[in-house]
Scaffold this active site. Structure first.
Site, PDB file in Angstrom:
ATOM      1  N   LYS A  83     -41.888  16.982  -8.060  1.00  0.00           N
ATOM      2  CA  LYS A  83     -42.908  17.498  -9.799  1.00  0.00           C
ATOM      3  C   LYS A  83     -42.405  18.128 -10.456  1.00  0.00           C
ATOM      4  CE  LYS A  83     -47.617  18.040 -10.951  1.00  0.00           C
ATOM      5  NZ  LYS A  83     -48.977  18.331  -9.939  1.00  0.00           N
ATOM      6  N   SER A 158     -52.955  15.309 -11.431  1.00  0.00           N
ATOM      7  CA  SER A 158     -51.436  15.717 -11.963  1.00  0.00           C
ATOM      8  C   SER A 158     -50.362  15.241 -11.956  1.00  0.00           C
ATOM      9  CB  SER A 158     -51.860  17.346 -12.786  1.00  0.00           C
ATOM     10  OG  SER A 158     -51.397  17.897 -11.710  1.00  0.00           O
ATOM     11  N   SER A 182     -54.887  17.779  -7.629  1.00  0.00           N
ATOM     12  CA  SER A 182     -53.699  17.103  -8.123  1.00  0.00           C
ATOM     13  C   SER A 182     -52.639  16.627  -7.046  1.00  0.00           C
ATOM     14  CB  SER A 182     -53.016  18.186  -8.633  1.00  0.00           C
ATOM     15  OG  SER A 182     -53.794  17.821 -10.447  1.00  0.00           O
TER      16      SER A 182
HETATM   17  N1  GLN Z   1     -58.429  17.312 -12.448  1.00  0.00           N
HETATM   18  C1  GLN Z   1     -57.662  19.495 -12.660  1.00  0.00           C
HETATM   19  C2  GLN Z   1     -57.600  19.755 -13.350  1.00  0.00           C
HETATM   20  O1  GLN Z   1     -57.533  18.733 -14.479  1.00  0.00           O
HETATM   21  C3  GLN Z   1     -56.761  19.631 -11.240  1.00  0.00           C
HETATM   22  C4  GLN Z   1     -55.196  19.637 -12.099  1.00  0.00           C
HETATM   23  C5  GLN Z   1     -54.741  19.959 -10.780  1.00  0.00           C
HETATM   24  O2  GLN Z   1     -55.054  20.349  -9.415  1.00  0.00           O
HETATM   25  N2  GLN Z   1     -53.601  20.862 -10.865  1.00  0.00           N
HETATM   26  O3  GLN Z   1     -57.090  20.716 -14.019  1.00  0.00           O
END
Ligand code: GLN
Length: 491
Positions: A83, A158, A182
């Protein structure tokens, strides 16, 4: 033309490891095959921000030499992608943001360093929501990643680029990070396996920080066995990260054979309330029945405060991000506004130009909840409720070994469908956020395909119980085939 199931790109990480060890093919052959796969299928998915083809081939040659010399590490010659939030020495690390568009890291994150020292070959860096803020990879400065099951749909986020590339058989494994879901949510939406370890199990050194008390690194693979293999390499104390824990790393692969017979599985009453898509719910119930059929005991449990996890998260995570992202000021890293009039103008324009809308929303929310007048009402209150949520989990784990339920409320949704409504987007993580607030390990594995799209089963366990949830996931994958399904256009 139908592809043969034994073609290299169709094989799992463990199968590839066995093939390399047996001398069936070299790491160079494997790397070339996957680079060709990236070439032919990568851009359809917009899964990558950076490709590292040249260095990959050099690493593959090194890996082949090491193997010939009898010096093969545990991941020798195996391809991986990271990532684009993990710092990679000499390689662009953008975090999906314009503000880091040109940032080349001077050092490797510990995760990157450990995986590469084990002999893995890095093929590239994957697309992600900007600073990991999002559930669909649509907040990326580099445009949305696509879901290989249907490219009009989002792969989740994400870590959407990592998930899409593993699901599409472009790479056998990818790293991700999980602050509120995410890893688990995109794994569910693309039909693969994704594990978020216990907070402190894997070093956060060299991960661009979003919300430091919630962030944790993990992996995407196509089986629990592969996840076990990678986690064993990544986990463990790191002197560079004071929140990493000095807890022995078990032989995750060795422990997978443990049967589920006698395992006490908690089923959370609140997980099946309104909000869960009926068909995804059915797929999860079928999975629970399958585990029961293997001798596991299903026990209904309550997590009375779990409904507060999304509101609590959207106070705590923005608060931490507003502080963490203050370092992006145009002086030290990345993008800098042209011809500033003075220092304040430099800060304001750099950040105004460099950050996208969602990141700005989070920074503003975080600054607000931390401000003197509102600290007690929002931030302090949220921390108290966070404790209640953690206690609910601890109490549940006095009677059950693992908790099983849905990973996400729905299957994959259309790109653009939720972008105008942040709250609907935030609710995607309703089942995953609790584990981050309490620091627990969680895994998502595919458990069905209602309407042709993958549904995810989430397994959560007490702190440092990665072995238990991996073994349960592996046993489920021995009696089902959902994890082997490949999107038609990517066979
Ligand atoms: N969807 C969540 C957010 O927008 C979690 C994102 C994540 O785990 N990085 O913060």
């Amino acid at each position: 033309m139908p592809t043969k199931s034994n073609e290299l790109h169709m094989r799992t990480l463990s199968e590839l490891a066995r093939g390399l060890a047996a001398g069936d093919f070299s790491s160079r052959e494997l790397t070339e095959a996957l680079l060709a796969r990236i070439e032919s299928h990568g851009s359809t998915l917009n899964a990558f921000i950076t490709l590292t083809a040249e260095t990959a081939l050099a690493q593959a040659d090194d890996a082949d030499k090491q193997r010939a010399a009898g010096d093969a590490g545990p991941l020798n010659g195996l391809p991986i992608v990271h990532k684009d939030l993990f710092c990679t020495k000499g390689i662009l690390t953008t975090c999906g943001s314009r503000i880091l568009e040109n940032f080349v890291s001077p050092y490797d994150a510990t995760v990157v360093e450990r995986i590469s020292s084990a002999g893995a070959v890095l093929l590239g860096k994957t697309n992600m929501d900007e600073f990991a803020m999002g559930s669909s990879t649509e907040t990326s400065y580099f445009g949305p990643a696509k879901n290989p099951w249907d490219t009009k749909l989002s792969p989740g986020g994400s870590s959407g680029g990592s998930a899409a590339s593993v699901a599409a058989r472009i790479v056998p494994a990818a790293t991700g990070t999980d602050t509120g879901g995410s890893i688990r949510q995109p794994a569910a939406l693309t039909g693969i396996t994704g594990i978020k370890p216990t907070y402190g199990r894997v070093s956060r050194y060299g991960m661009v920080a979003f919300a430091s008390s919630l962030d944790q690194a993990g992996v995407f693979t196509r089986s629990a066995e592969d996840a076990a293999m990678l986690l064993g390499v990544m986990a463990g104390l790191d002197p560079h990260d004071s929140t990493s824990v000095d807890e022995p790393v078990p032989d995750y692969v060795g422990g997978l054979a443990k049967p589920v017979k006698g395992l006490k599985i908690g089923v959370v009453r609140q997980h099946f309330d309104e909000g869960l898509d009926e068909q995804c719910g059915e797929a999860v119930k079928d999975a629970l029945k399958a585990l029961e059929g293997e001798g596991a005991e299903l026990i209904e449990i309550d997590l009375p405060n779990i409904d507060l996890s999304v509101p609590v998260y959207y106070v705590v995570a923005p608060a931490e991000c507003s502080s963490n992202l203050s370092r992006f000021d145009g002086v030290r890293y990345g993008h800098r506004a042209d011809e500033p009039e003075d220092l304040l103008d430099l800060y304001c324009r750099t950040r105004g130009e460099g950050f996208g809308e969602e990141v700005k929303r989070r920074i503003m929310t975080g600054t607000y909840v931390l401000s003197a007048g509102y600290y007690d009402a929002y931030y302090l209150k949220a921390q108290k409720v966070r404790q209640l949520i953690s206690h609910d989990f601890m109490r549940a784990f006095e009677t059950v070994d693992v908790i099983a339920g849905p990973t996400a409320p729905t299957a994959a949704f259309a790109i653009g469908e939720k972008t105008d409504d942040p709250v609907t987007m935030y609710l995607n993580d309703i089942y995953t956020i609790g584990a981050n607030l309490a620091g627990l390990p969680g895994i998502s594995i595919p458990c069905g395909r209602p309407d042709g799209l993958p549904a995810g089963l989430q397994l959560l366990g007490p702190h440092f119980s990665e072995m238990a949830i991996l073994a349960c996931a592996h046993q489920y994958q021995q009696i089902t085939h959902w994890h082997q399904a490949c999107p038609e256009d990517f066979r």
